[in-house]
Design an enzyme around this catalytic site. Structure first.
Site, PDB file in Angstrom:
ATOM      1  N   SER A  23      48.644  27.004  41.163  1.00 23.41           N
ATOM      2  CA  SER A  23      48.059  28.325  41.378  1.00 23.41           C
ATOM      3  C   SER A  23      49.085  29.435  41.221  1.00 23.41           C
ATOM      4  O   SER A  23      48.773  30.606  41.417  1.00 23.41           O
ATOM      5  CB  SER A  23      47.441  28.410  42.777  1.00 23.41           C
ATOM      6  OG  SER A  23      48.429  28.164  43.775  1.00 23.41           O
ATOM      7  N   ASN A 111      48.692  25.423  54.478  1.00 25.20           N
ATOM      8  CA  ASN A 111      47.329  25.835  54.825  1.00 25.20           C
ATOM      9  C   ASN A 111      47.314  27.145  55.599  1.00 25.20           C
ATOM     10  O   ASN A 111      46.516  28.042  55.325  1.00 25.20           O
ATOM     11  CB  ASN A 111      46.631  24.742  55.636  1.00 25.20           C
ATOM     12  CG  ASN A 111      46.390  23.484  54.828  1.00 25.20           C
ATOM     13  OD1 ASN A 111      46.716  23.428  53.645  1.00 25.20           O
ATOM     14  ND2 ASN A 111      45.823  22.468  55.461  1.00 25.20           N
ATOM     15  N   THR A 156      11.513  60.941  42.184  1.00 25.31           N
ATOM     16  CA  THR A 156      11.108  59.602  42.611  1.00 25.31           C
ATOM     17  C   THR A 156      10.470  58.951  41.386  1.00 25.31           C
ATOM     18  O   THR A 156       9.798  59.637  40.590  1.00 25.31           O
ATOM     19  CB  THR A 156      10.096  59.618  43.774  1.00 25.31           C
ATOM     20  OG1 THR A 156       8.879  60.242  43.339  1.00 25.31           O
ATOM     21  CG2 THR A 156      10.647  60.381  44.979  1.00 25.31           C
ATOM     22  N   HIS A 157      10.710  57.671  41.202  1.00 25.02           N
ATOM     23  CA  HIS A 157      10.232  56.957  40.014  1.00 25.02           C
ATOM     24  C   HIS A 157      10.759  57.596  38.728  1.00 25.02           C
ATOM     25  O   HIS A 157      10.145  57.455  37.670  1.00 25.02           O
ATOM     26  CB  HIS A 157       8.701  56.901  39.977  1.00 25.02           C
ATOM     27  CG  HIS A 157       8.075  56.351  41.216  1.00 25.02           C
ATOM     28  ND1 HIS A 157       7.953  54.995  41.463  1.00 25.02           N
ATOM     29  CD2 HIS A 157       7.572  56.978  42.318  1.00 25.02           C
ATOM     30  CE1 HIS A 157       7.377  54.810  42.637  1.00 25.02           C
ATOM     31  NE2 HIS A 157       7.144  55.997  43.180  1.00 25.02           N
ATOM     32  N   SER A 278      32.839  58.420  18.694  1.00 23.43           N
ATOM     33  CA  SER A 278      32.302  57.340  17.864  1.00 23.43           C
ATOM     34  C   SER A 278      33.172  57.161  16.631  1.00 23.43           C
ATOM     35  O   SER A 278      33.729  58.123  16.099  1.00 23.43           O
ATOM     36  CB  SER A 278      30.865  57.675  17.445  1.00 23.43           C
ATOM     37  OG  SER A 278      30.436  56.846  16.383  1.00 23.43           O
ATOM     38  N   LYS A 284      29.584  62.602  18.273  1.00 23.70           N
ATOM     39  CA  LYS A 284      29.343  61.892  19.515  1.00 23.70           C
ATOM     40  C   LYS A 284      30.412  62.169  20.585  1.00 23.70           C
ATOM     41  O   LYS A 284      31.592  62.301  20.288  1.00 23.70           O
ATOM     42  CB  LYS A 284      29.304  60.373  19.277  1.00 23.70           C
ATOM     43  CG  LYS A 284      28.103  59.889  18.497  1.00 23.70           C
ATOM     44  CD  LYS A 284      26.812  60.052  19.288  1.00 23.70           C
ATOM     45  CE  LYS A 284      26.745  59.187  20.527  1.00 23.70           C
ATOM     46  NZ  LYS A 284      26.794  57.750  20.223  1.00 23.70           N
ATOM     47  N   GLU A 291      29.869  54.355  32.012  1.00 16.80           N
ATOM     48  CA  GLU A 291      29.259  53.118  31.515  1.00 16.80           C
ATOM     49  C   GLU A 291      30.079  51.896  31.910  1.00 16.80           C
ATOM     50  O   GLU A 291      29.522  50.845  32.265  1.00 16.80           O
ATOM     51  CB  GLU A 291      29.122  53.195  29.999  1.00 16.80           C
ATOM     52  CG  GLU A 291      28.089  54.216  29.555  1.00 16.80           C
ATOM     53  CD  GLU A 291      28.029  54.398  28.048  1.00 16.80           C
ATOM     54  OE1 GLU A 291      27.139  55.120  27.579  1.00 16.80           O
ATOM     55  OE2 GLU A 291      28.877  53.818  27.331  1.00 16.80           O
ATOM     56  N   GLN A 323      41.362  27.057  46.589  1.00 15.58           N
ATOM     57  CA  GLN A 323      42.304  27.693  45.668  1.00 15.58           C
ATOM     58  C   GLN A 323      41.571  28.653  44.737  1.00 15.58           C
ATOM     59  O   GLN A 323      42.173  29.574  44.181  1.00 15.58           O
ATOM     60  CB  GLN A 323      43.038  26.626  44.850  1.00 15.58           C
ATOM     61  CG  GLN A 323      44.113  27.172  43.916  1.00 15.58           C
ATOM     62  CD  GLN A 323      44.997  26.070  43.367  1.00 15.58           C
ATOM     63  OE1 GLN A 323      45.782  25.473  44.096  1.00 15.58           O
ATOM     64  NE2 GLN A 323      44.852  25.788  42.079  1.00 15.58           N
ATOM     65  N   LYS A 326      41.042  33.231  45.202  1.00 10.18           N
ATOM     66  CA  LYS A 326      41.908  34.398  45.024  1.00 10.18           C
ATOM     67  C   LYS A 326      41.643  35.215  43.773  1.00 10.18           C
ATOM     68  O   LYS A 326      41.649  36.448  43.820  1.00 10.18           O
ATOM     69  CB  LYS A 326      43.374  33.970  45.056  1.00 10.18           C
ATOM     70  CG  LYS A 326      43.780  33.372  46.386  1.00 10.18           C
ATOM     71  CD  LYS A 326      45.146  32.727  46.322  1.00 10.18           C
ATOM     72  CE  LYS A 326      45.332  31.815  47.505  1.00 10.18           C
ATOM     73  NZ  LYS A 326      44.379  30.668  47.499  1.00 10.18           N
TER      74      LYS A 326
END
Length: 460
Positions: A23, A111, A156-157, A278, A284, A291, A323, A326
């Site tokens: 490791s 340990n 909303t929605h 772009s 662009k 994102e 192990q 991590k």
């Protein structure tokens, strides 16, 4: 090469096993924590008479030498050393002598070493994320102070619902991210206990002082059960969960910034500093930061699920499966720190287009609920009836090709006998915003209370 644990083995490990088992490629990131734990352990062994005082001092000095080598880049990490614990101990023994170096491991196991190192890393990382969150929340509150009168549609929605202020919308995120901060703070407090001295799983016959090492390392105390201490990874799961929730909130904000920066919305302009272009379309300007944060949320969610899956079937106590705990945590911590930091910097430079927001607020009949509330409050009309009458008013406005807020008093009065010309004042979009002065509402006074609450919290 002879392993430190090879006494009962007669054959050499295969290179394939060494590569699969090691490791060191990732847990070398824990070198600071590992050396700090070893220094505290050596100091405690000296104080308890298990080591002579000069032996403890020589070990501590040797460990400082190892630390200096690692931080200067001179230290060579080798796969045959397996992990950071063996790497440090091996180099320590080369510096101060094998016999004295070998005394350091008295009354401990890898340990409890790894449990200690990993816990220290997670606690430190939690505090670092909290610092980034605090700075980001301050930015949200600071921007909000300048936009209490900036009208925009609340959704909303993803449909226009009621008029709100940009300040109000941003403060929703400020409180959202404060909850994230509080989750990290709670985890830091709950997991601030030292497992060092638990040894392999059952404690040690040596007369050690676990409370001393806990104090030396900045913990509030020592864990209570050695078996639990070496097998517990709740602290790792907690930080992964906390990061997943944090990144989910960041992703929601980023989704809105992506939508708002589009030509269809035009609510916000992200600076050139935090935008990309772009390779084929010269016009662009892409919101790549937002994102990427949205995408990285899936990554940290995967890390959480991976560790939950590793832990779900493990018997007590330590198992080599752990192990795998991590790399996902290292990745999620790095992702959270960098994401919150760059999101904060991007938002500081963003320009909100107030006129575009106002223009769009005049679409979708956002003050319809105000008209229904007027009928209930001023005309004693049951709400369901008021809802129906307001629906007729919306249909009337749509037939004329205008927003409900643009109807005249005479036009309103012609729709239903319950409506009178004075109702027009309740359709004003700013008046609609200011009418919602209840605690937590979008009225300026209510939003200022929210800003004051966040700014007061930020002082502590």
């Amino acid at each position: 090469m002879k392993k430190m644990w090879s006494g009962r083995f007669s054959g050499e490990s295969s290179r394939l096993l060494e590569e699969f088992n090691a490791s060191i490629g990732f847990d070398k990131n824990l070198y600071r924590e590992d050396i700090a734990g070893s220094k505290a352990h050596a100091k405690m062994l000296g104080a308890c008479g298990i080591l002579k005082q000069n032996e403890a001092e020589a070990i501590i000095k040797g460990l400082d030498g190892v630390l200096a080598e690692i931080e200067s880049g001179k230290f060579e990490f080798k796969i045959e050393d397996e992990d950071i614990h063996m790497s440090v101990e091996k180099r320590l023994s080369e510096i101060i002598g094998k016999e004295l170096g070998g005394r350091l491991h008295t009354a401990r196991s890898r340990n409890d070493q790894v449990a200690l190192d990993f816990r220290l890393f997670v606690l430190r990382s939690g505090k670092e994320i909290m610092a980034e969150l605090r700075a980001f929340i301050a930015t949200l509150a600071n921007i909000a102070k300048s936009h209490k009168d900036t009208l925009m549609p609340g959704f909303t929605h993803l449909q226009h619902a009621q008029p709100v202020s940009l300040a109000y919308h941003l403060m929703a995120y400020a409180f959202m991210f404060r909850r994230d901060f509080e989750r990290f703070a709670s985890s830091v407090e709950r997991n601030n206990l030292s497992p060092l001295g638990s040894a392999a799983l059952a404690g040690t016959p040596h007369k050690i002082d676990r409370d001393m090492t806990a104090r030396e390392l900045g913990f509030k105390g020592a864990t209570q059960n050695a078996m639990d201490s070496v097998s517990d990874r709740d602290f790792a799961l907690e930080i992964l969960f906390n990061i997943s929730v944090l990144m989910t909130h960041a992703s929601r904000l980023c989704e809105e910034l992506i939508l708002w920066s589009s030509q269809e919305f035009g609510f916000v302009t992200i600076s050139d500093t935090y935008s990309t272009g772009s390779s084929i379309m010269p016009q662009k300007k892409n919101p790549d930061v937002a994102e990427l944060i949205r995408g990285k949320t899936g990554r940290v969610n995967g890390n959480l699920i991976a560790l939950l899956t590793v832990m779900k079937g493990l018997p007590l106590a330590y198992n080599k499966d752990m192990q795998e705990d991590k790399e996902g945590v290292f990745d999620s911590v790095h992702t959270a720190l960098t994401s919150v930091h760059i999101l904060n910097e991007m938002l500081k430079e963003a320009k909100f287009n107030e006129q575009n927001m106002l223009k769009v607020t005049k679409k979708g009949h956002l003050s319809a609920t105000d008209l229904a509330d007027y009928l209930v409050r001023e005309k004693n009309v049951p709400f369901r009836t008021a809802h129906f009458i307001t629906g007729k008013a919306v249909a009337y406005a749509e037939n004329l090709g205008v927003d409900l807020s643009e109807l005249t008093g005479e036009q309103l009065a012609s729709i239903d006998e319950s409506l009178s010309a004075d109702a027009v004042k309740f359709l004003d979009l700013n008046a609609s915003k200011e009418a919602r002065s209840s605690k937590g509402g979008t009225a300026n006074a209510s939003v200022q209370v929210q800003i004051d609450e966040i700014e007061s919290w930020l002082k502590f």
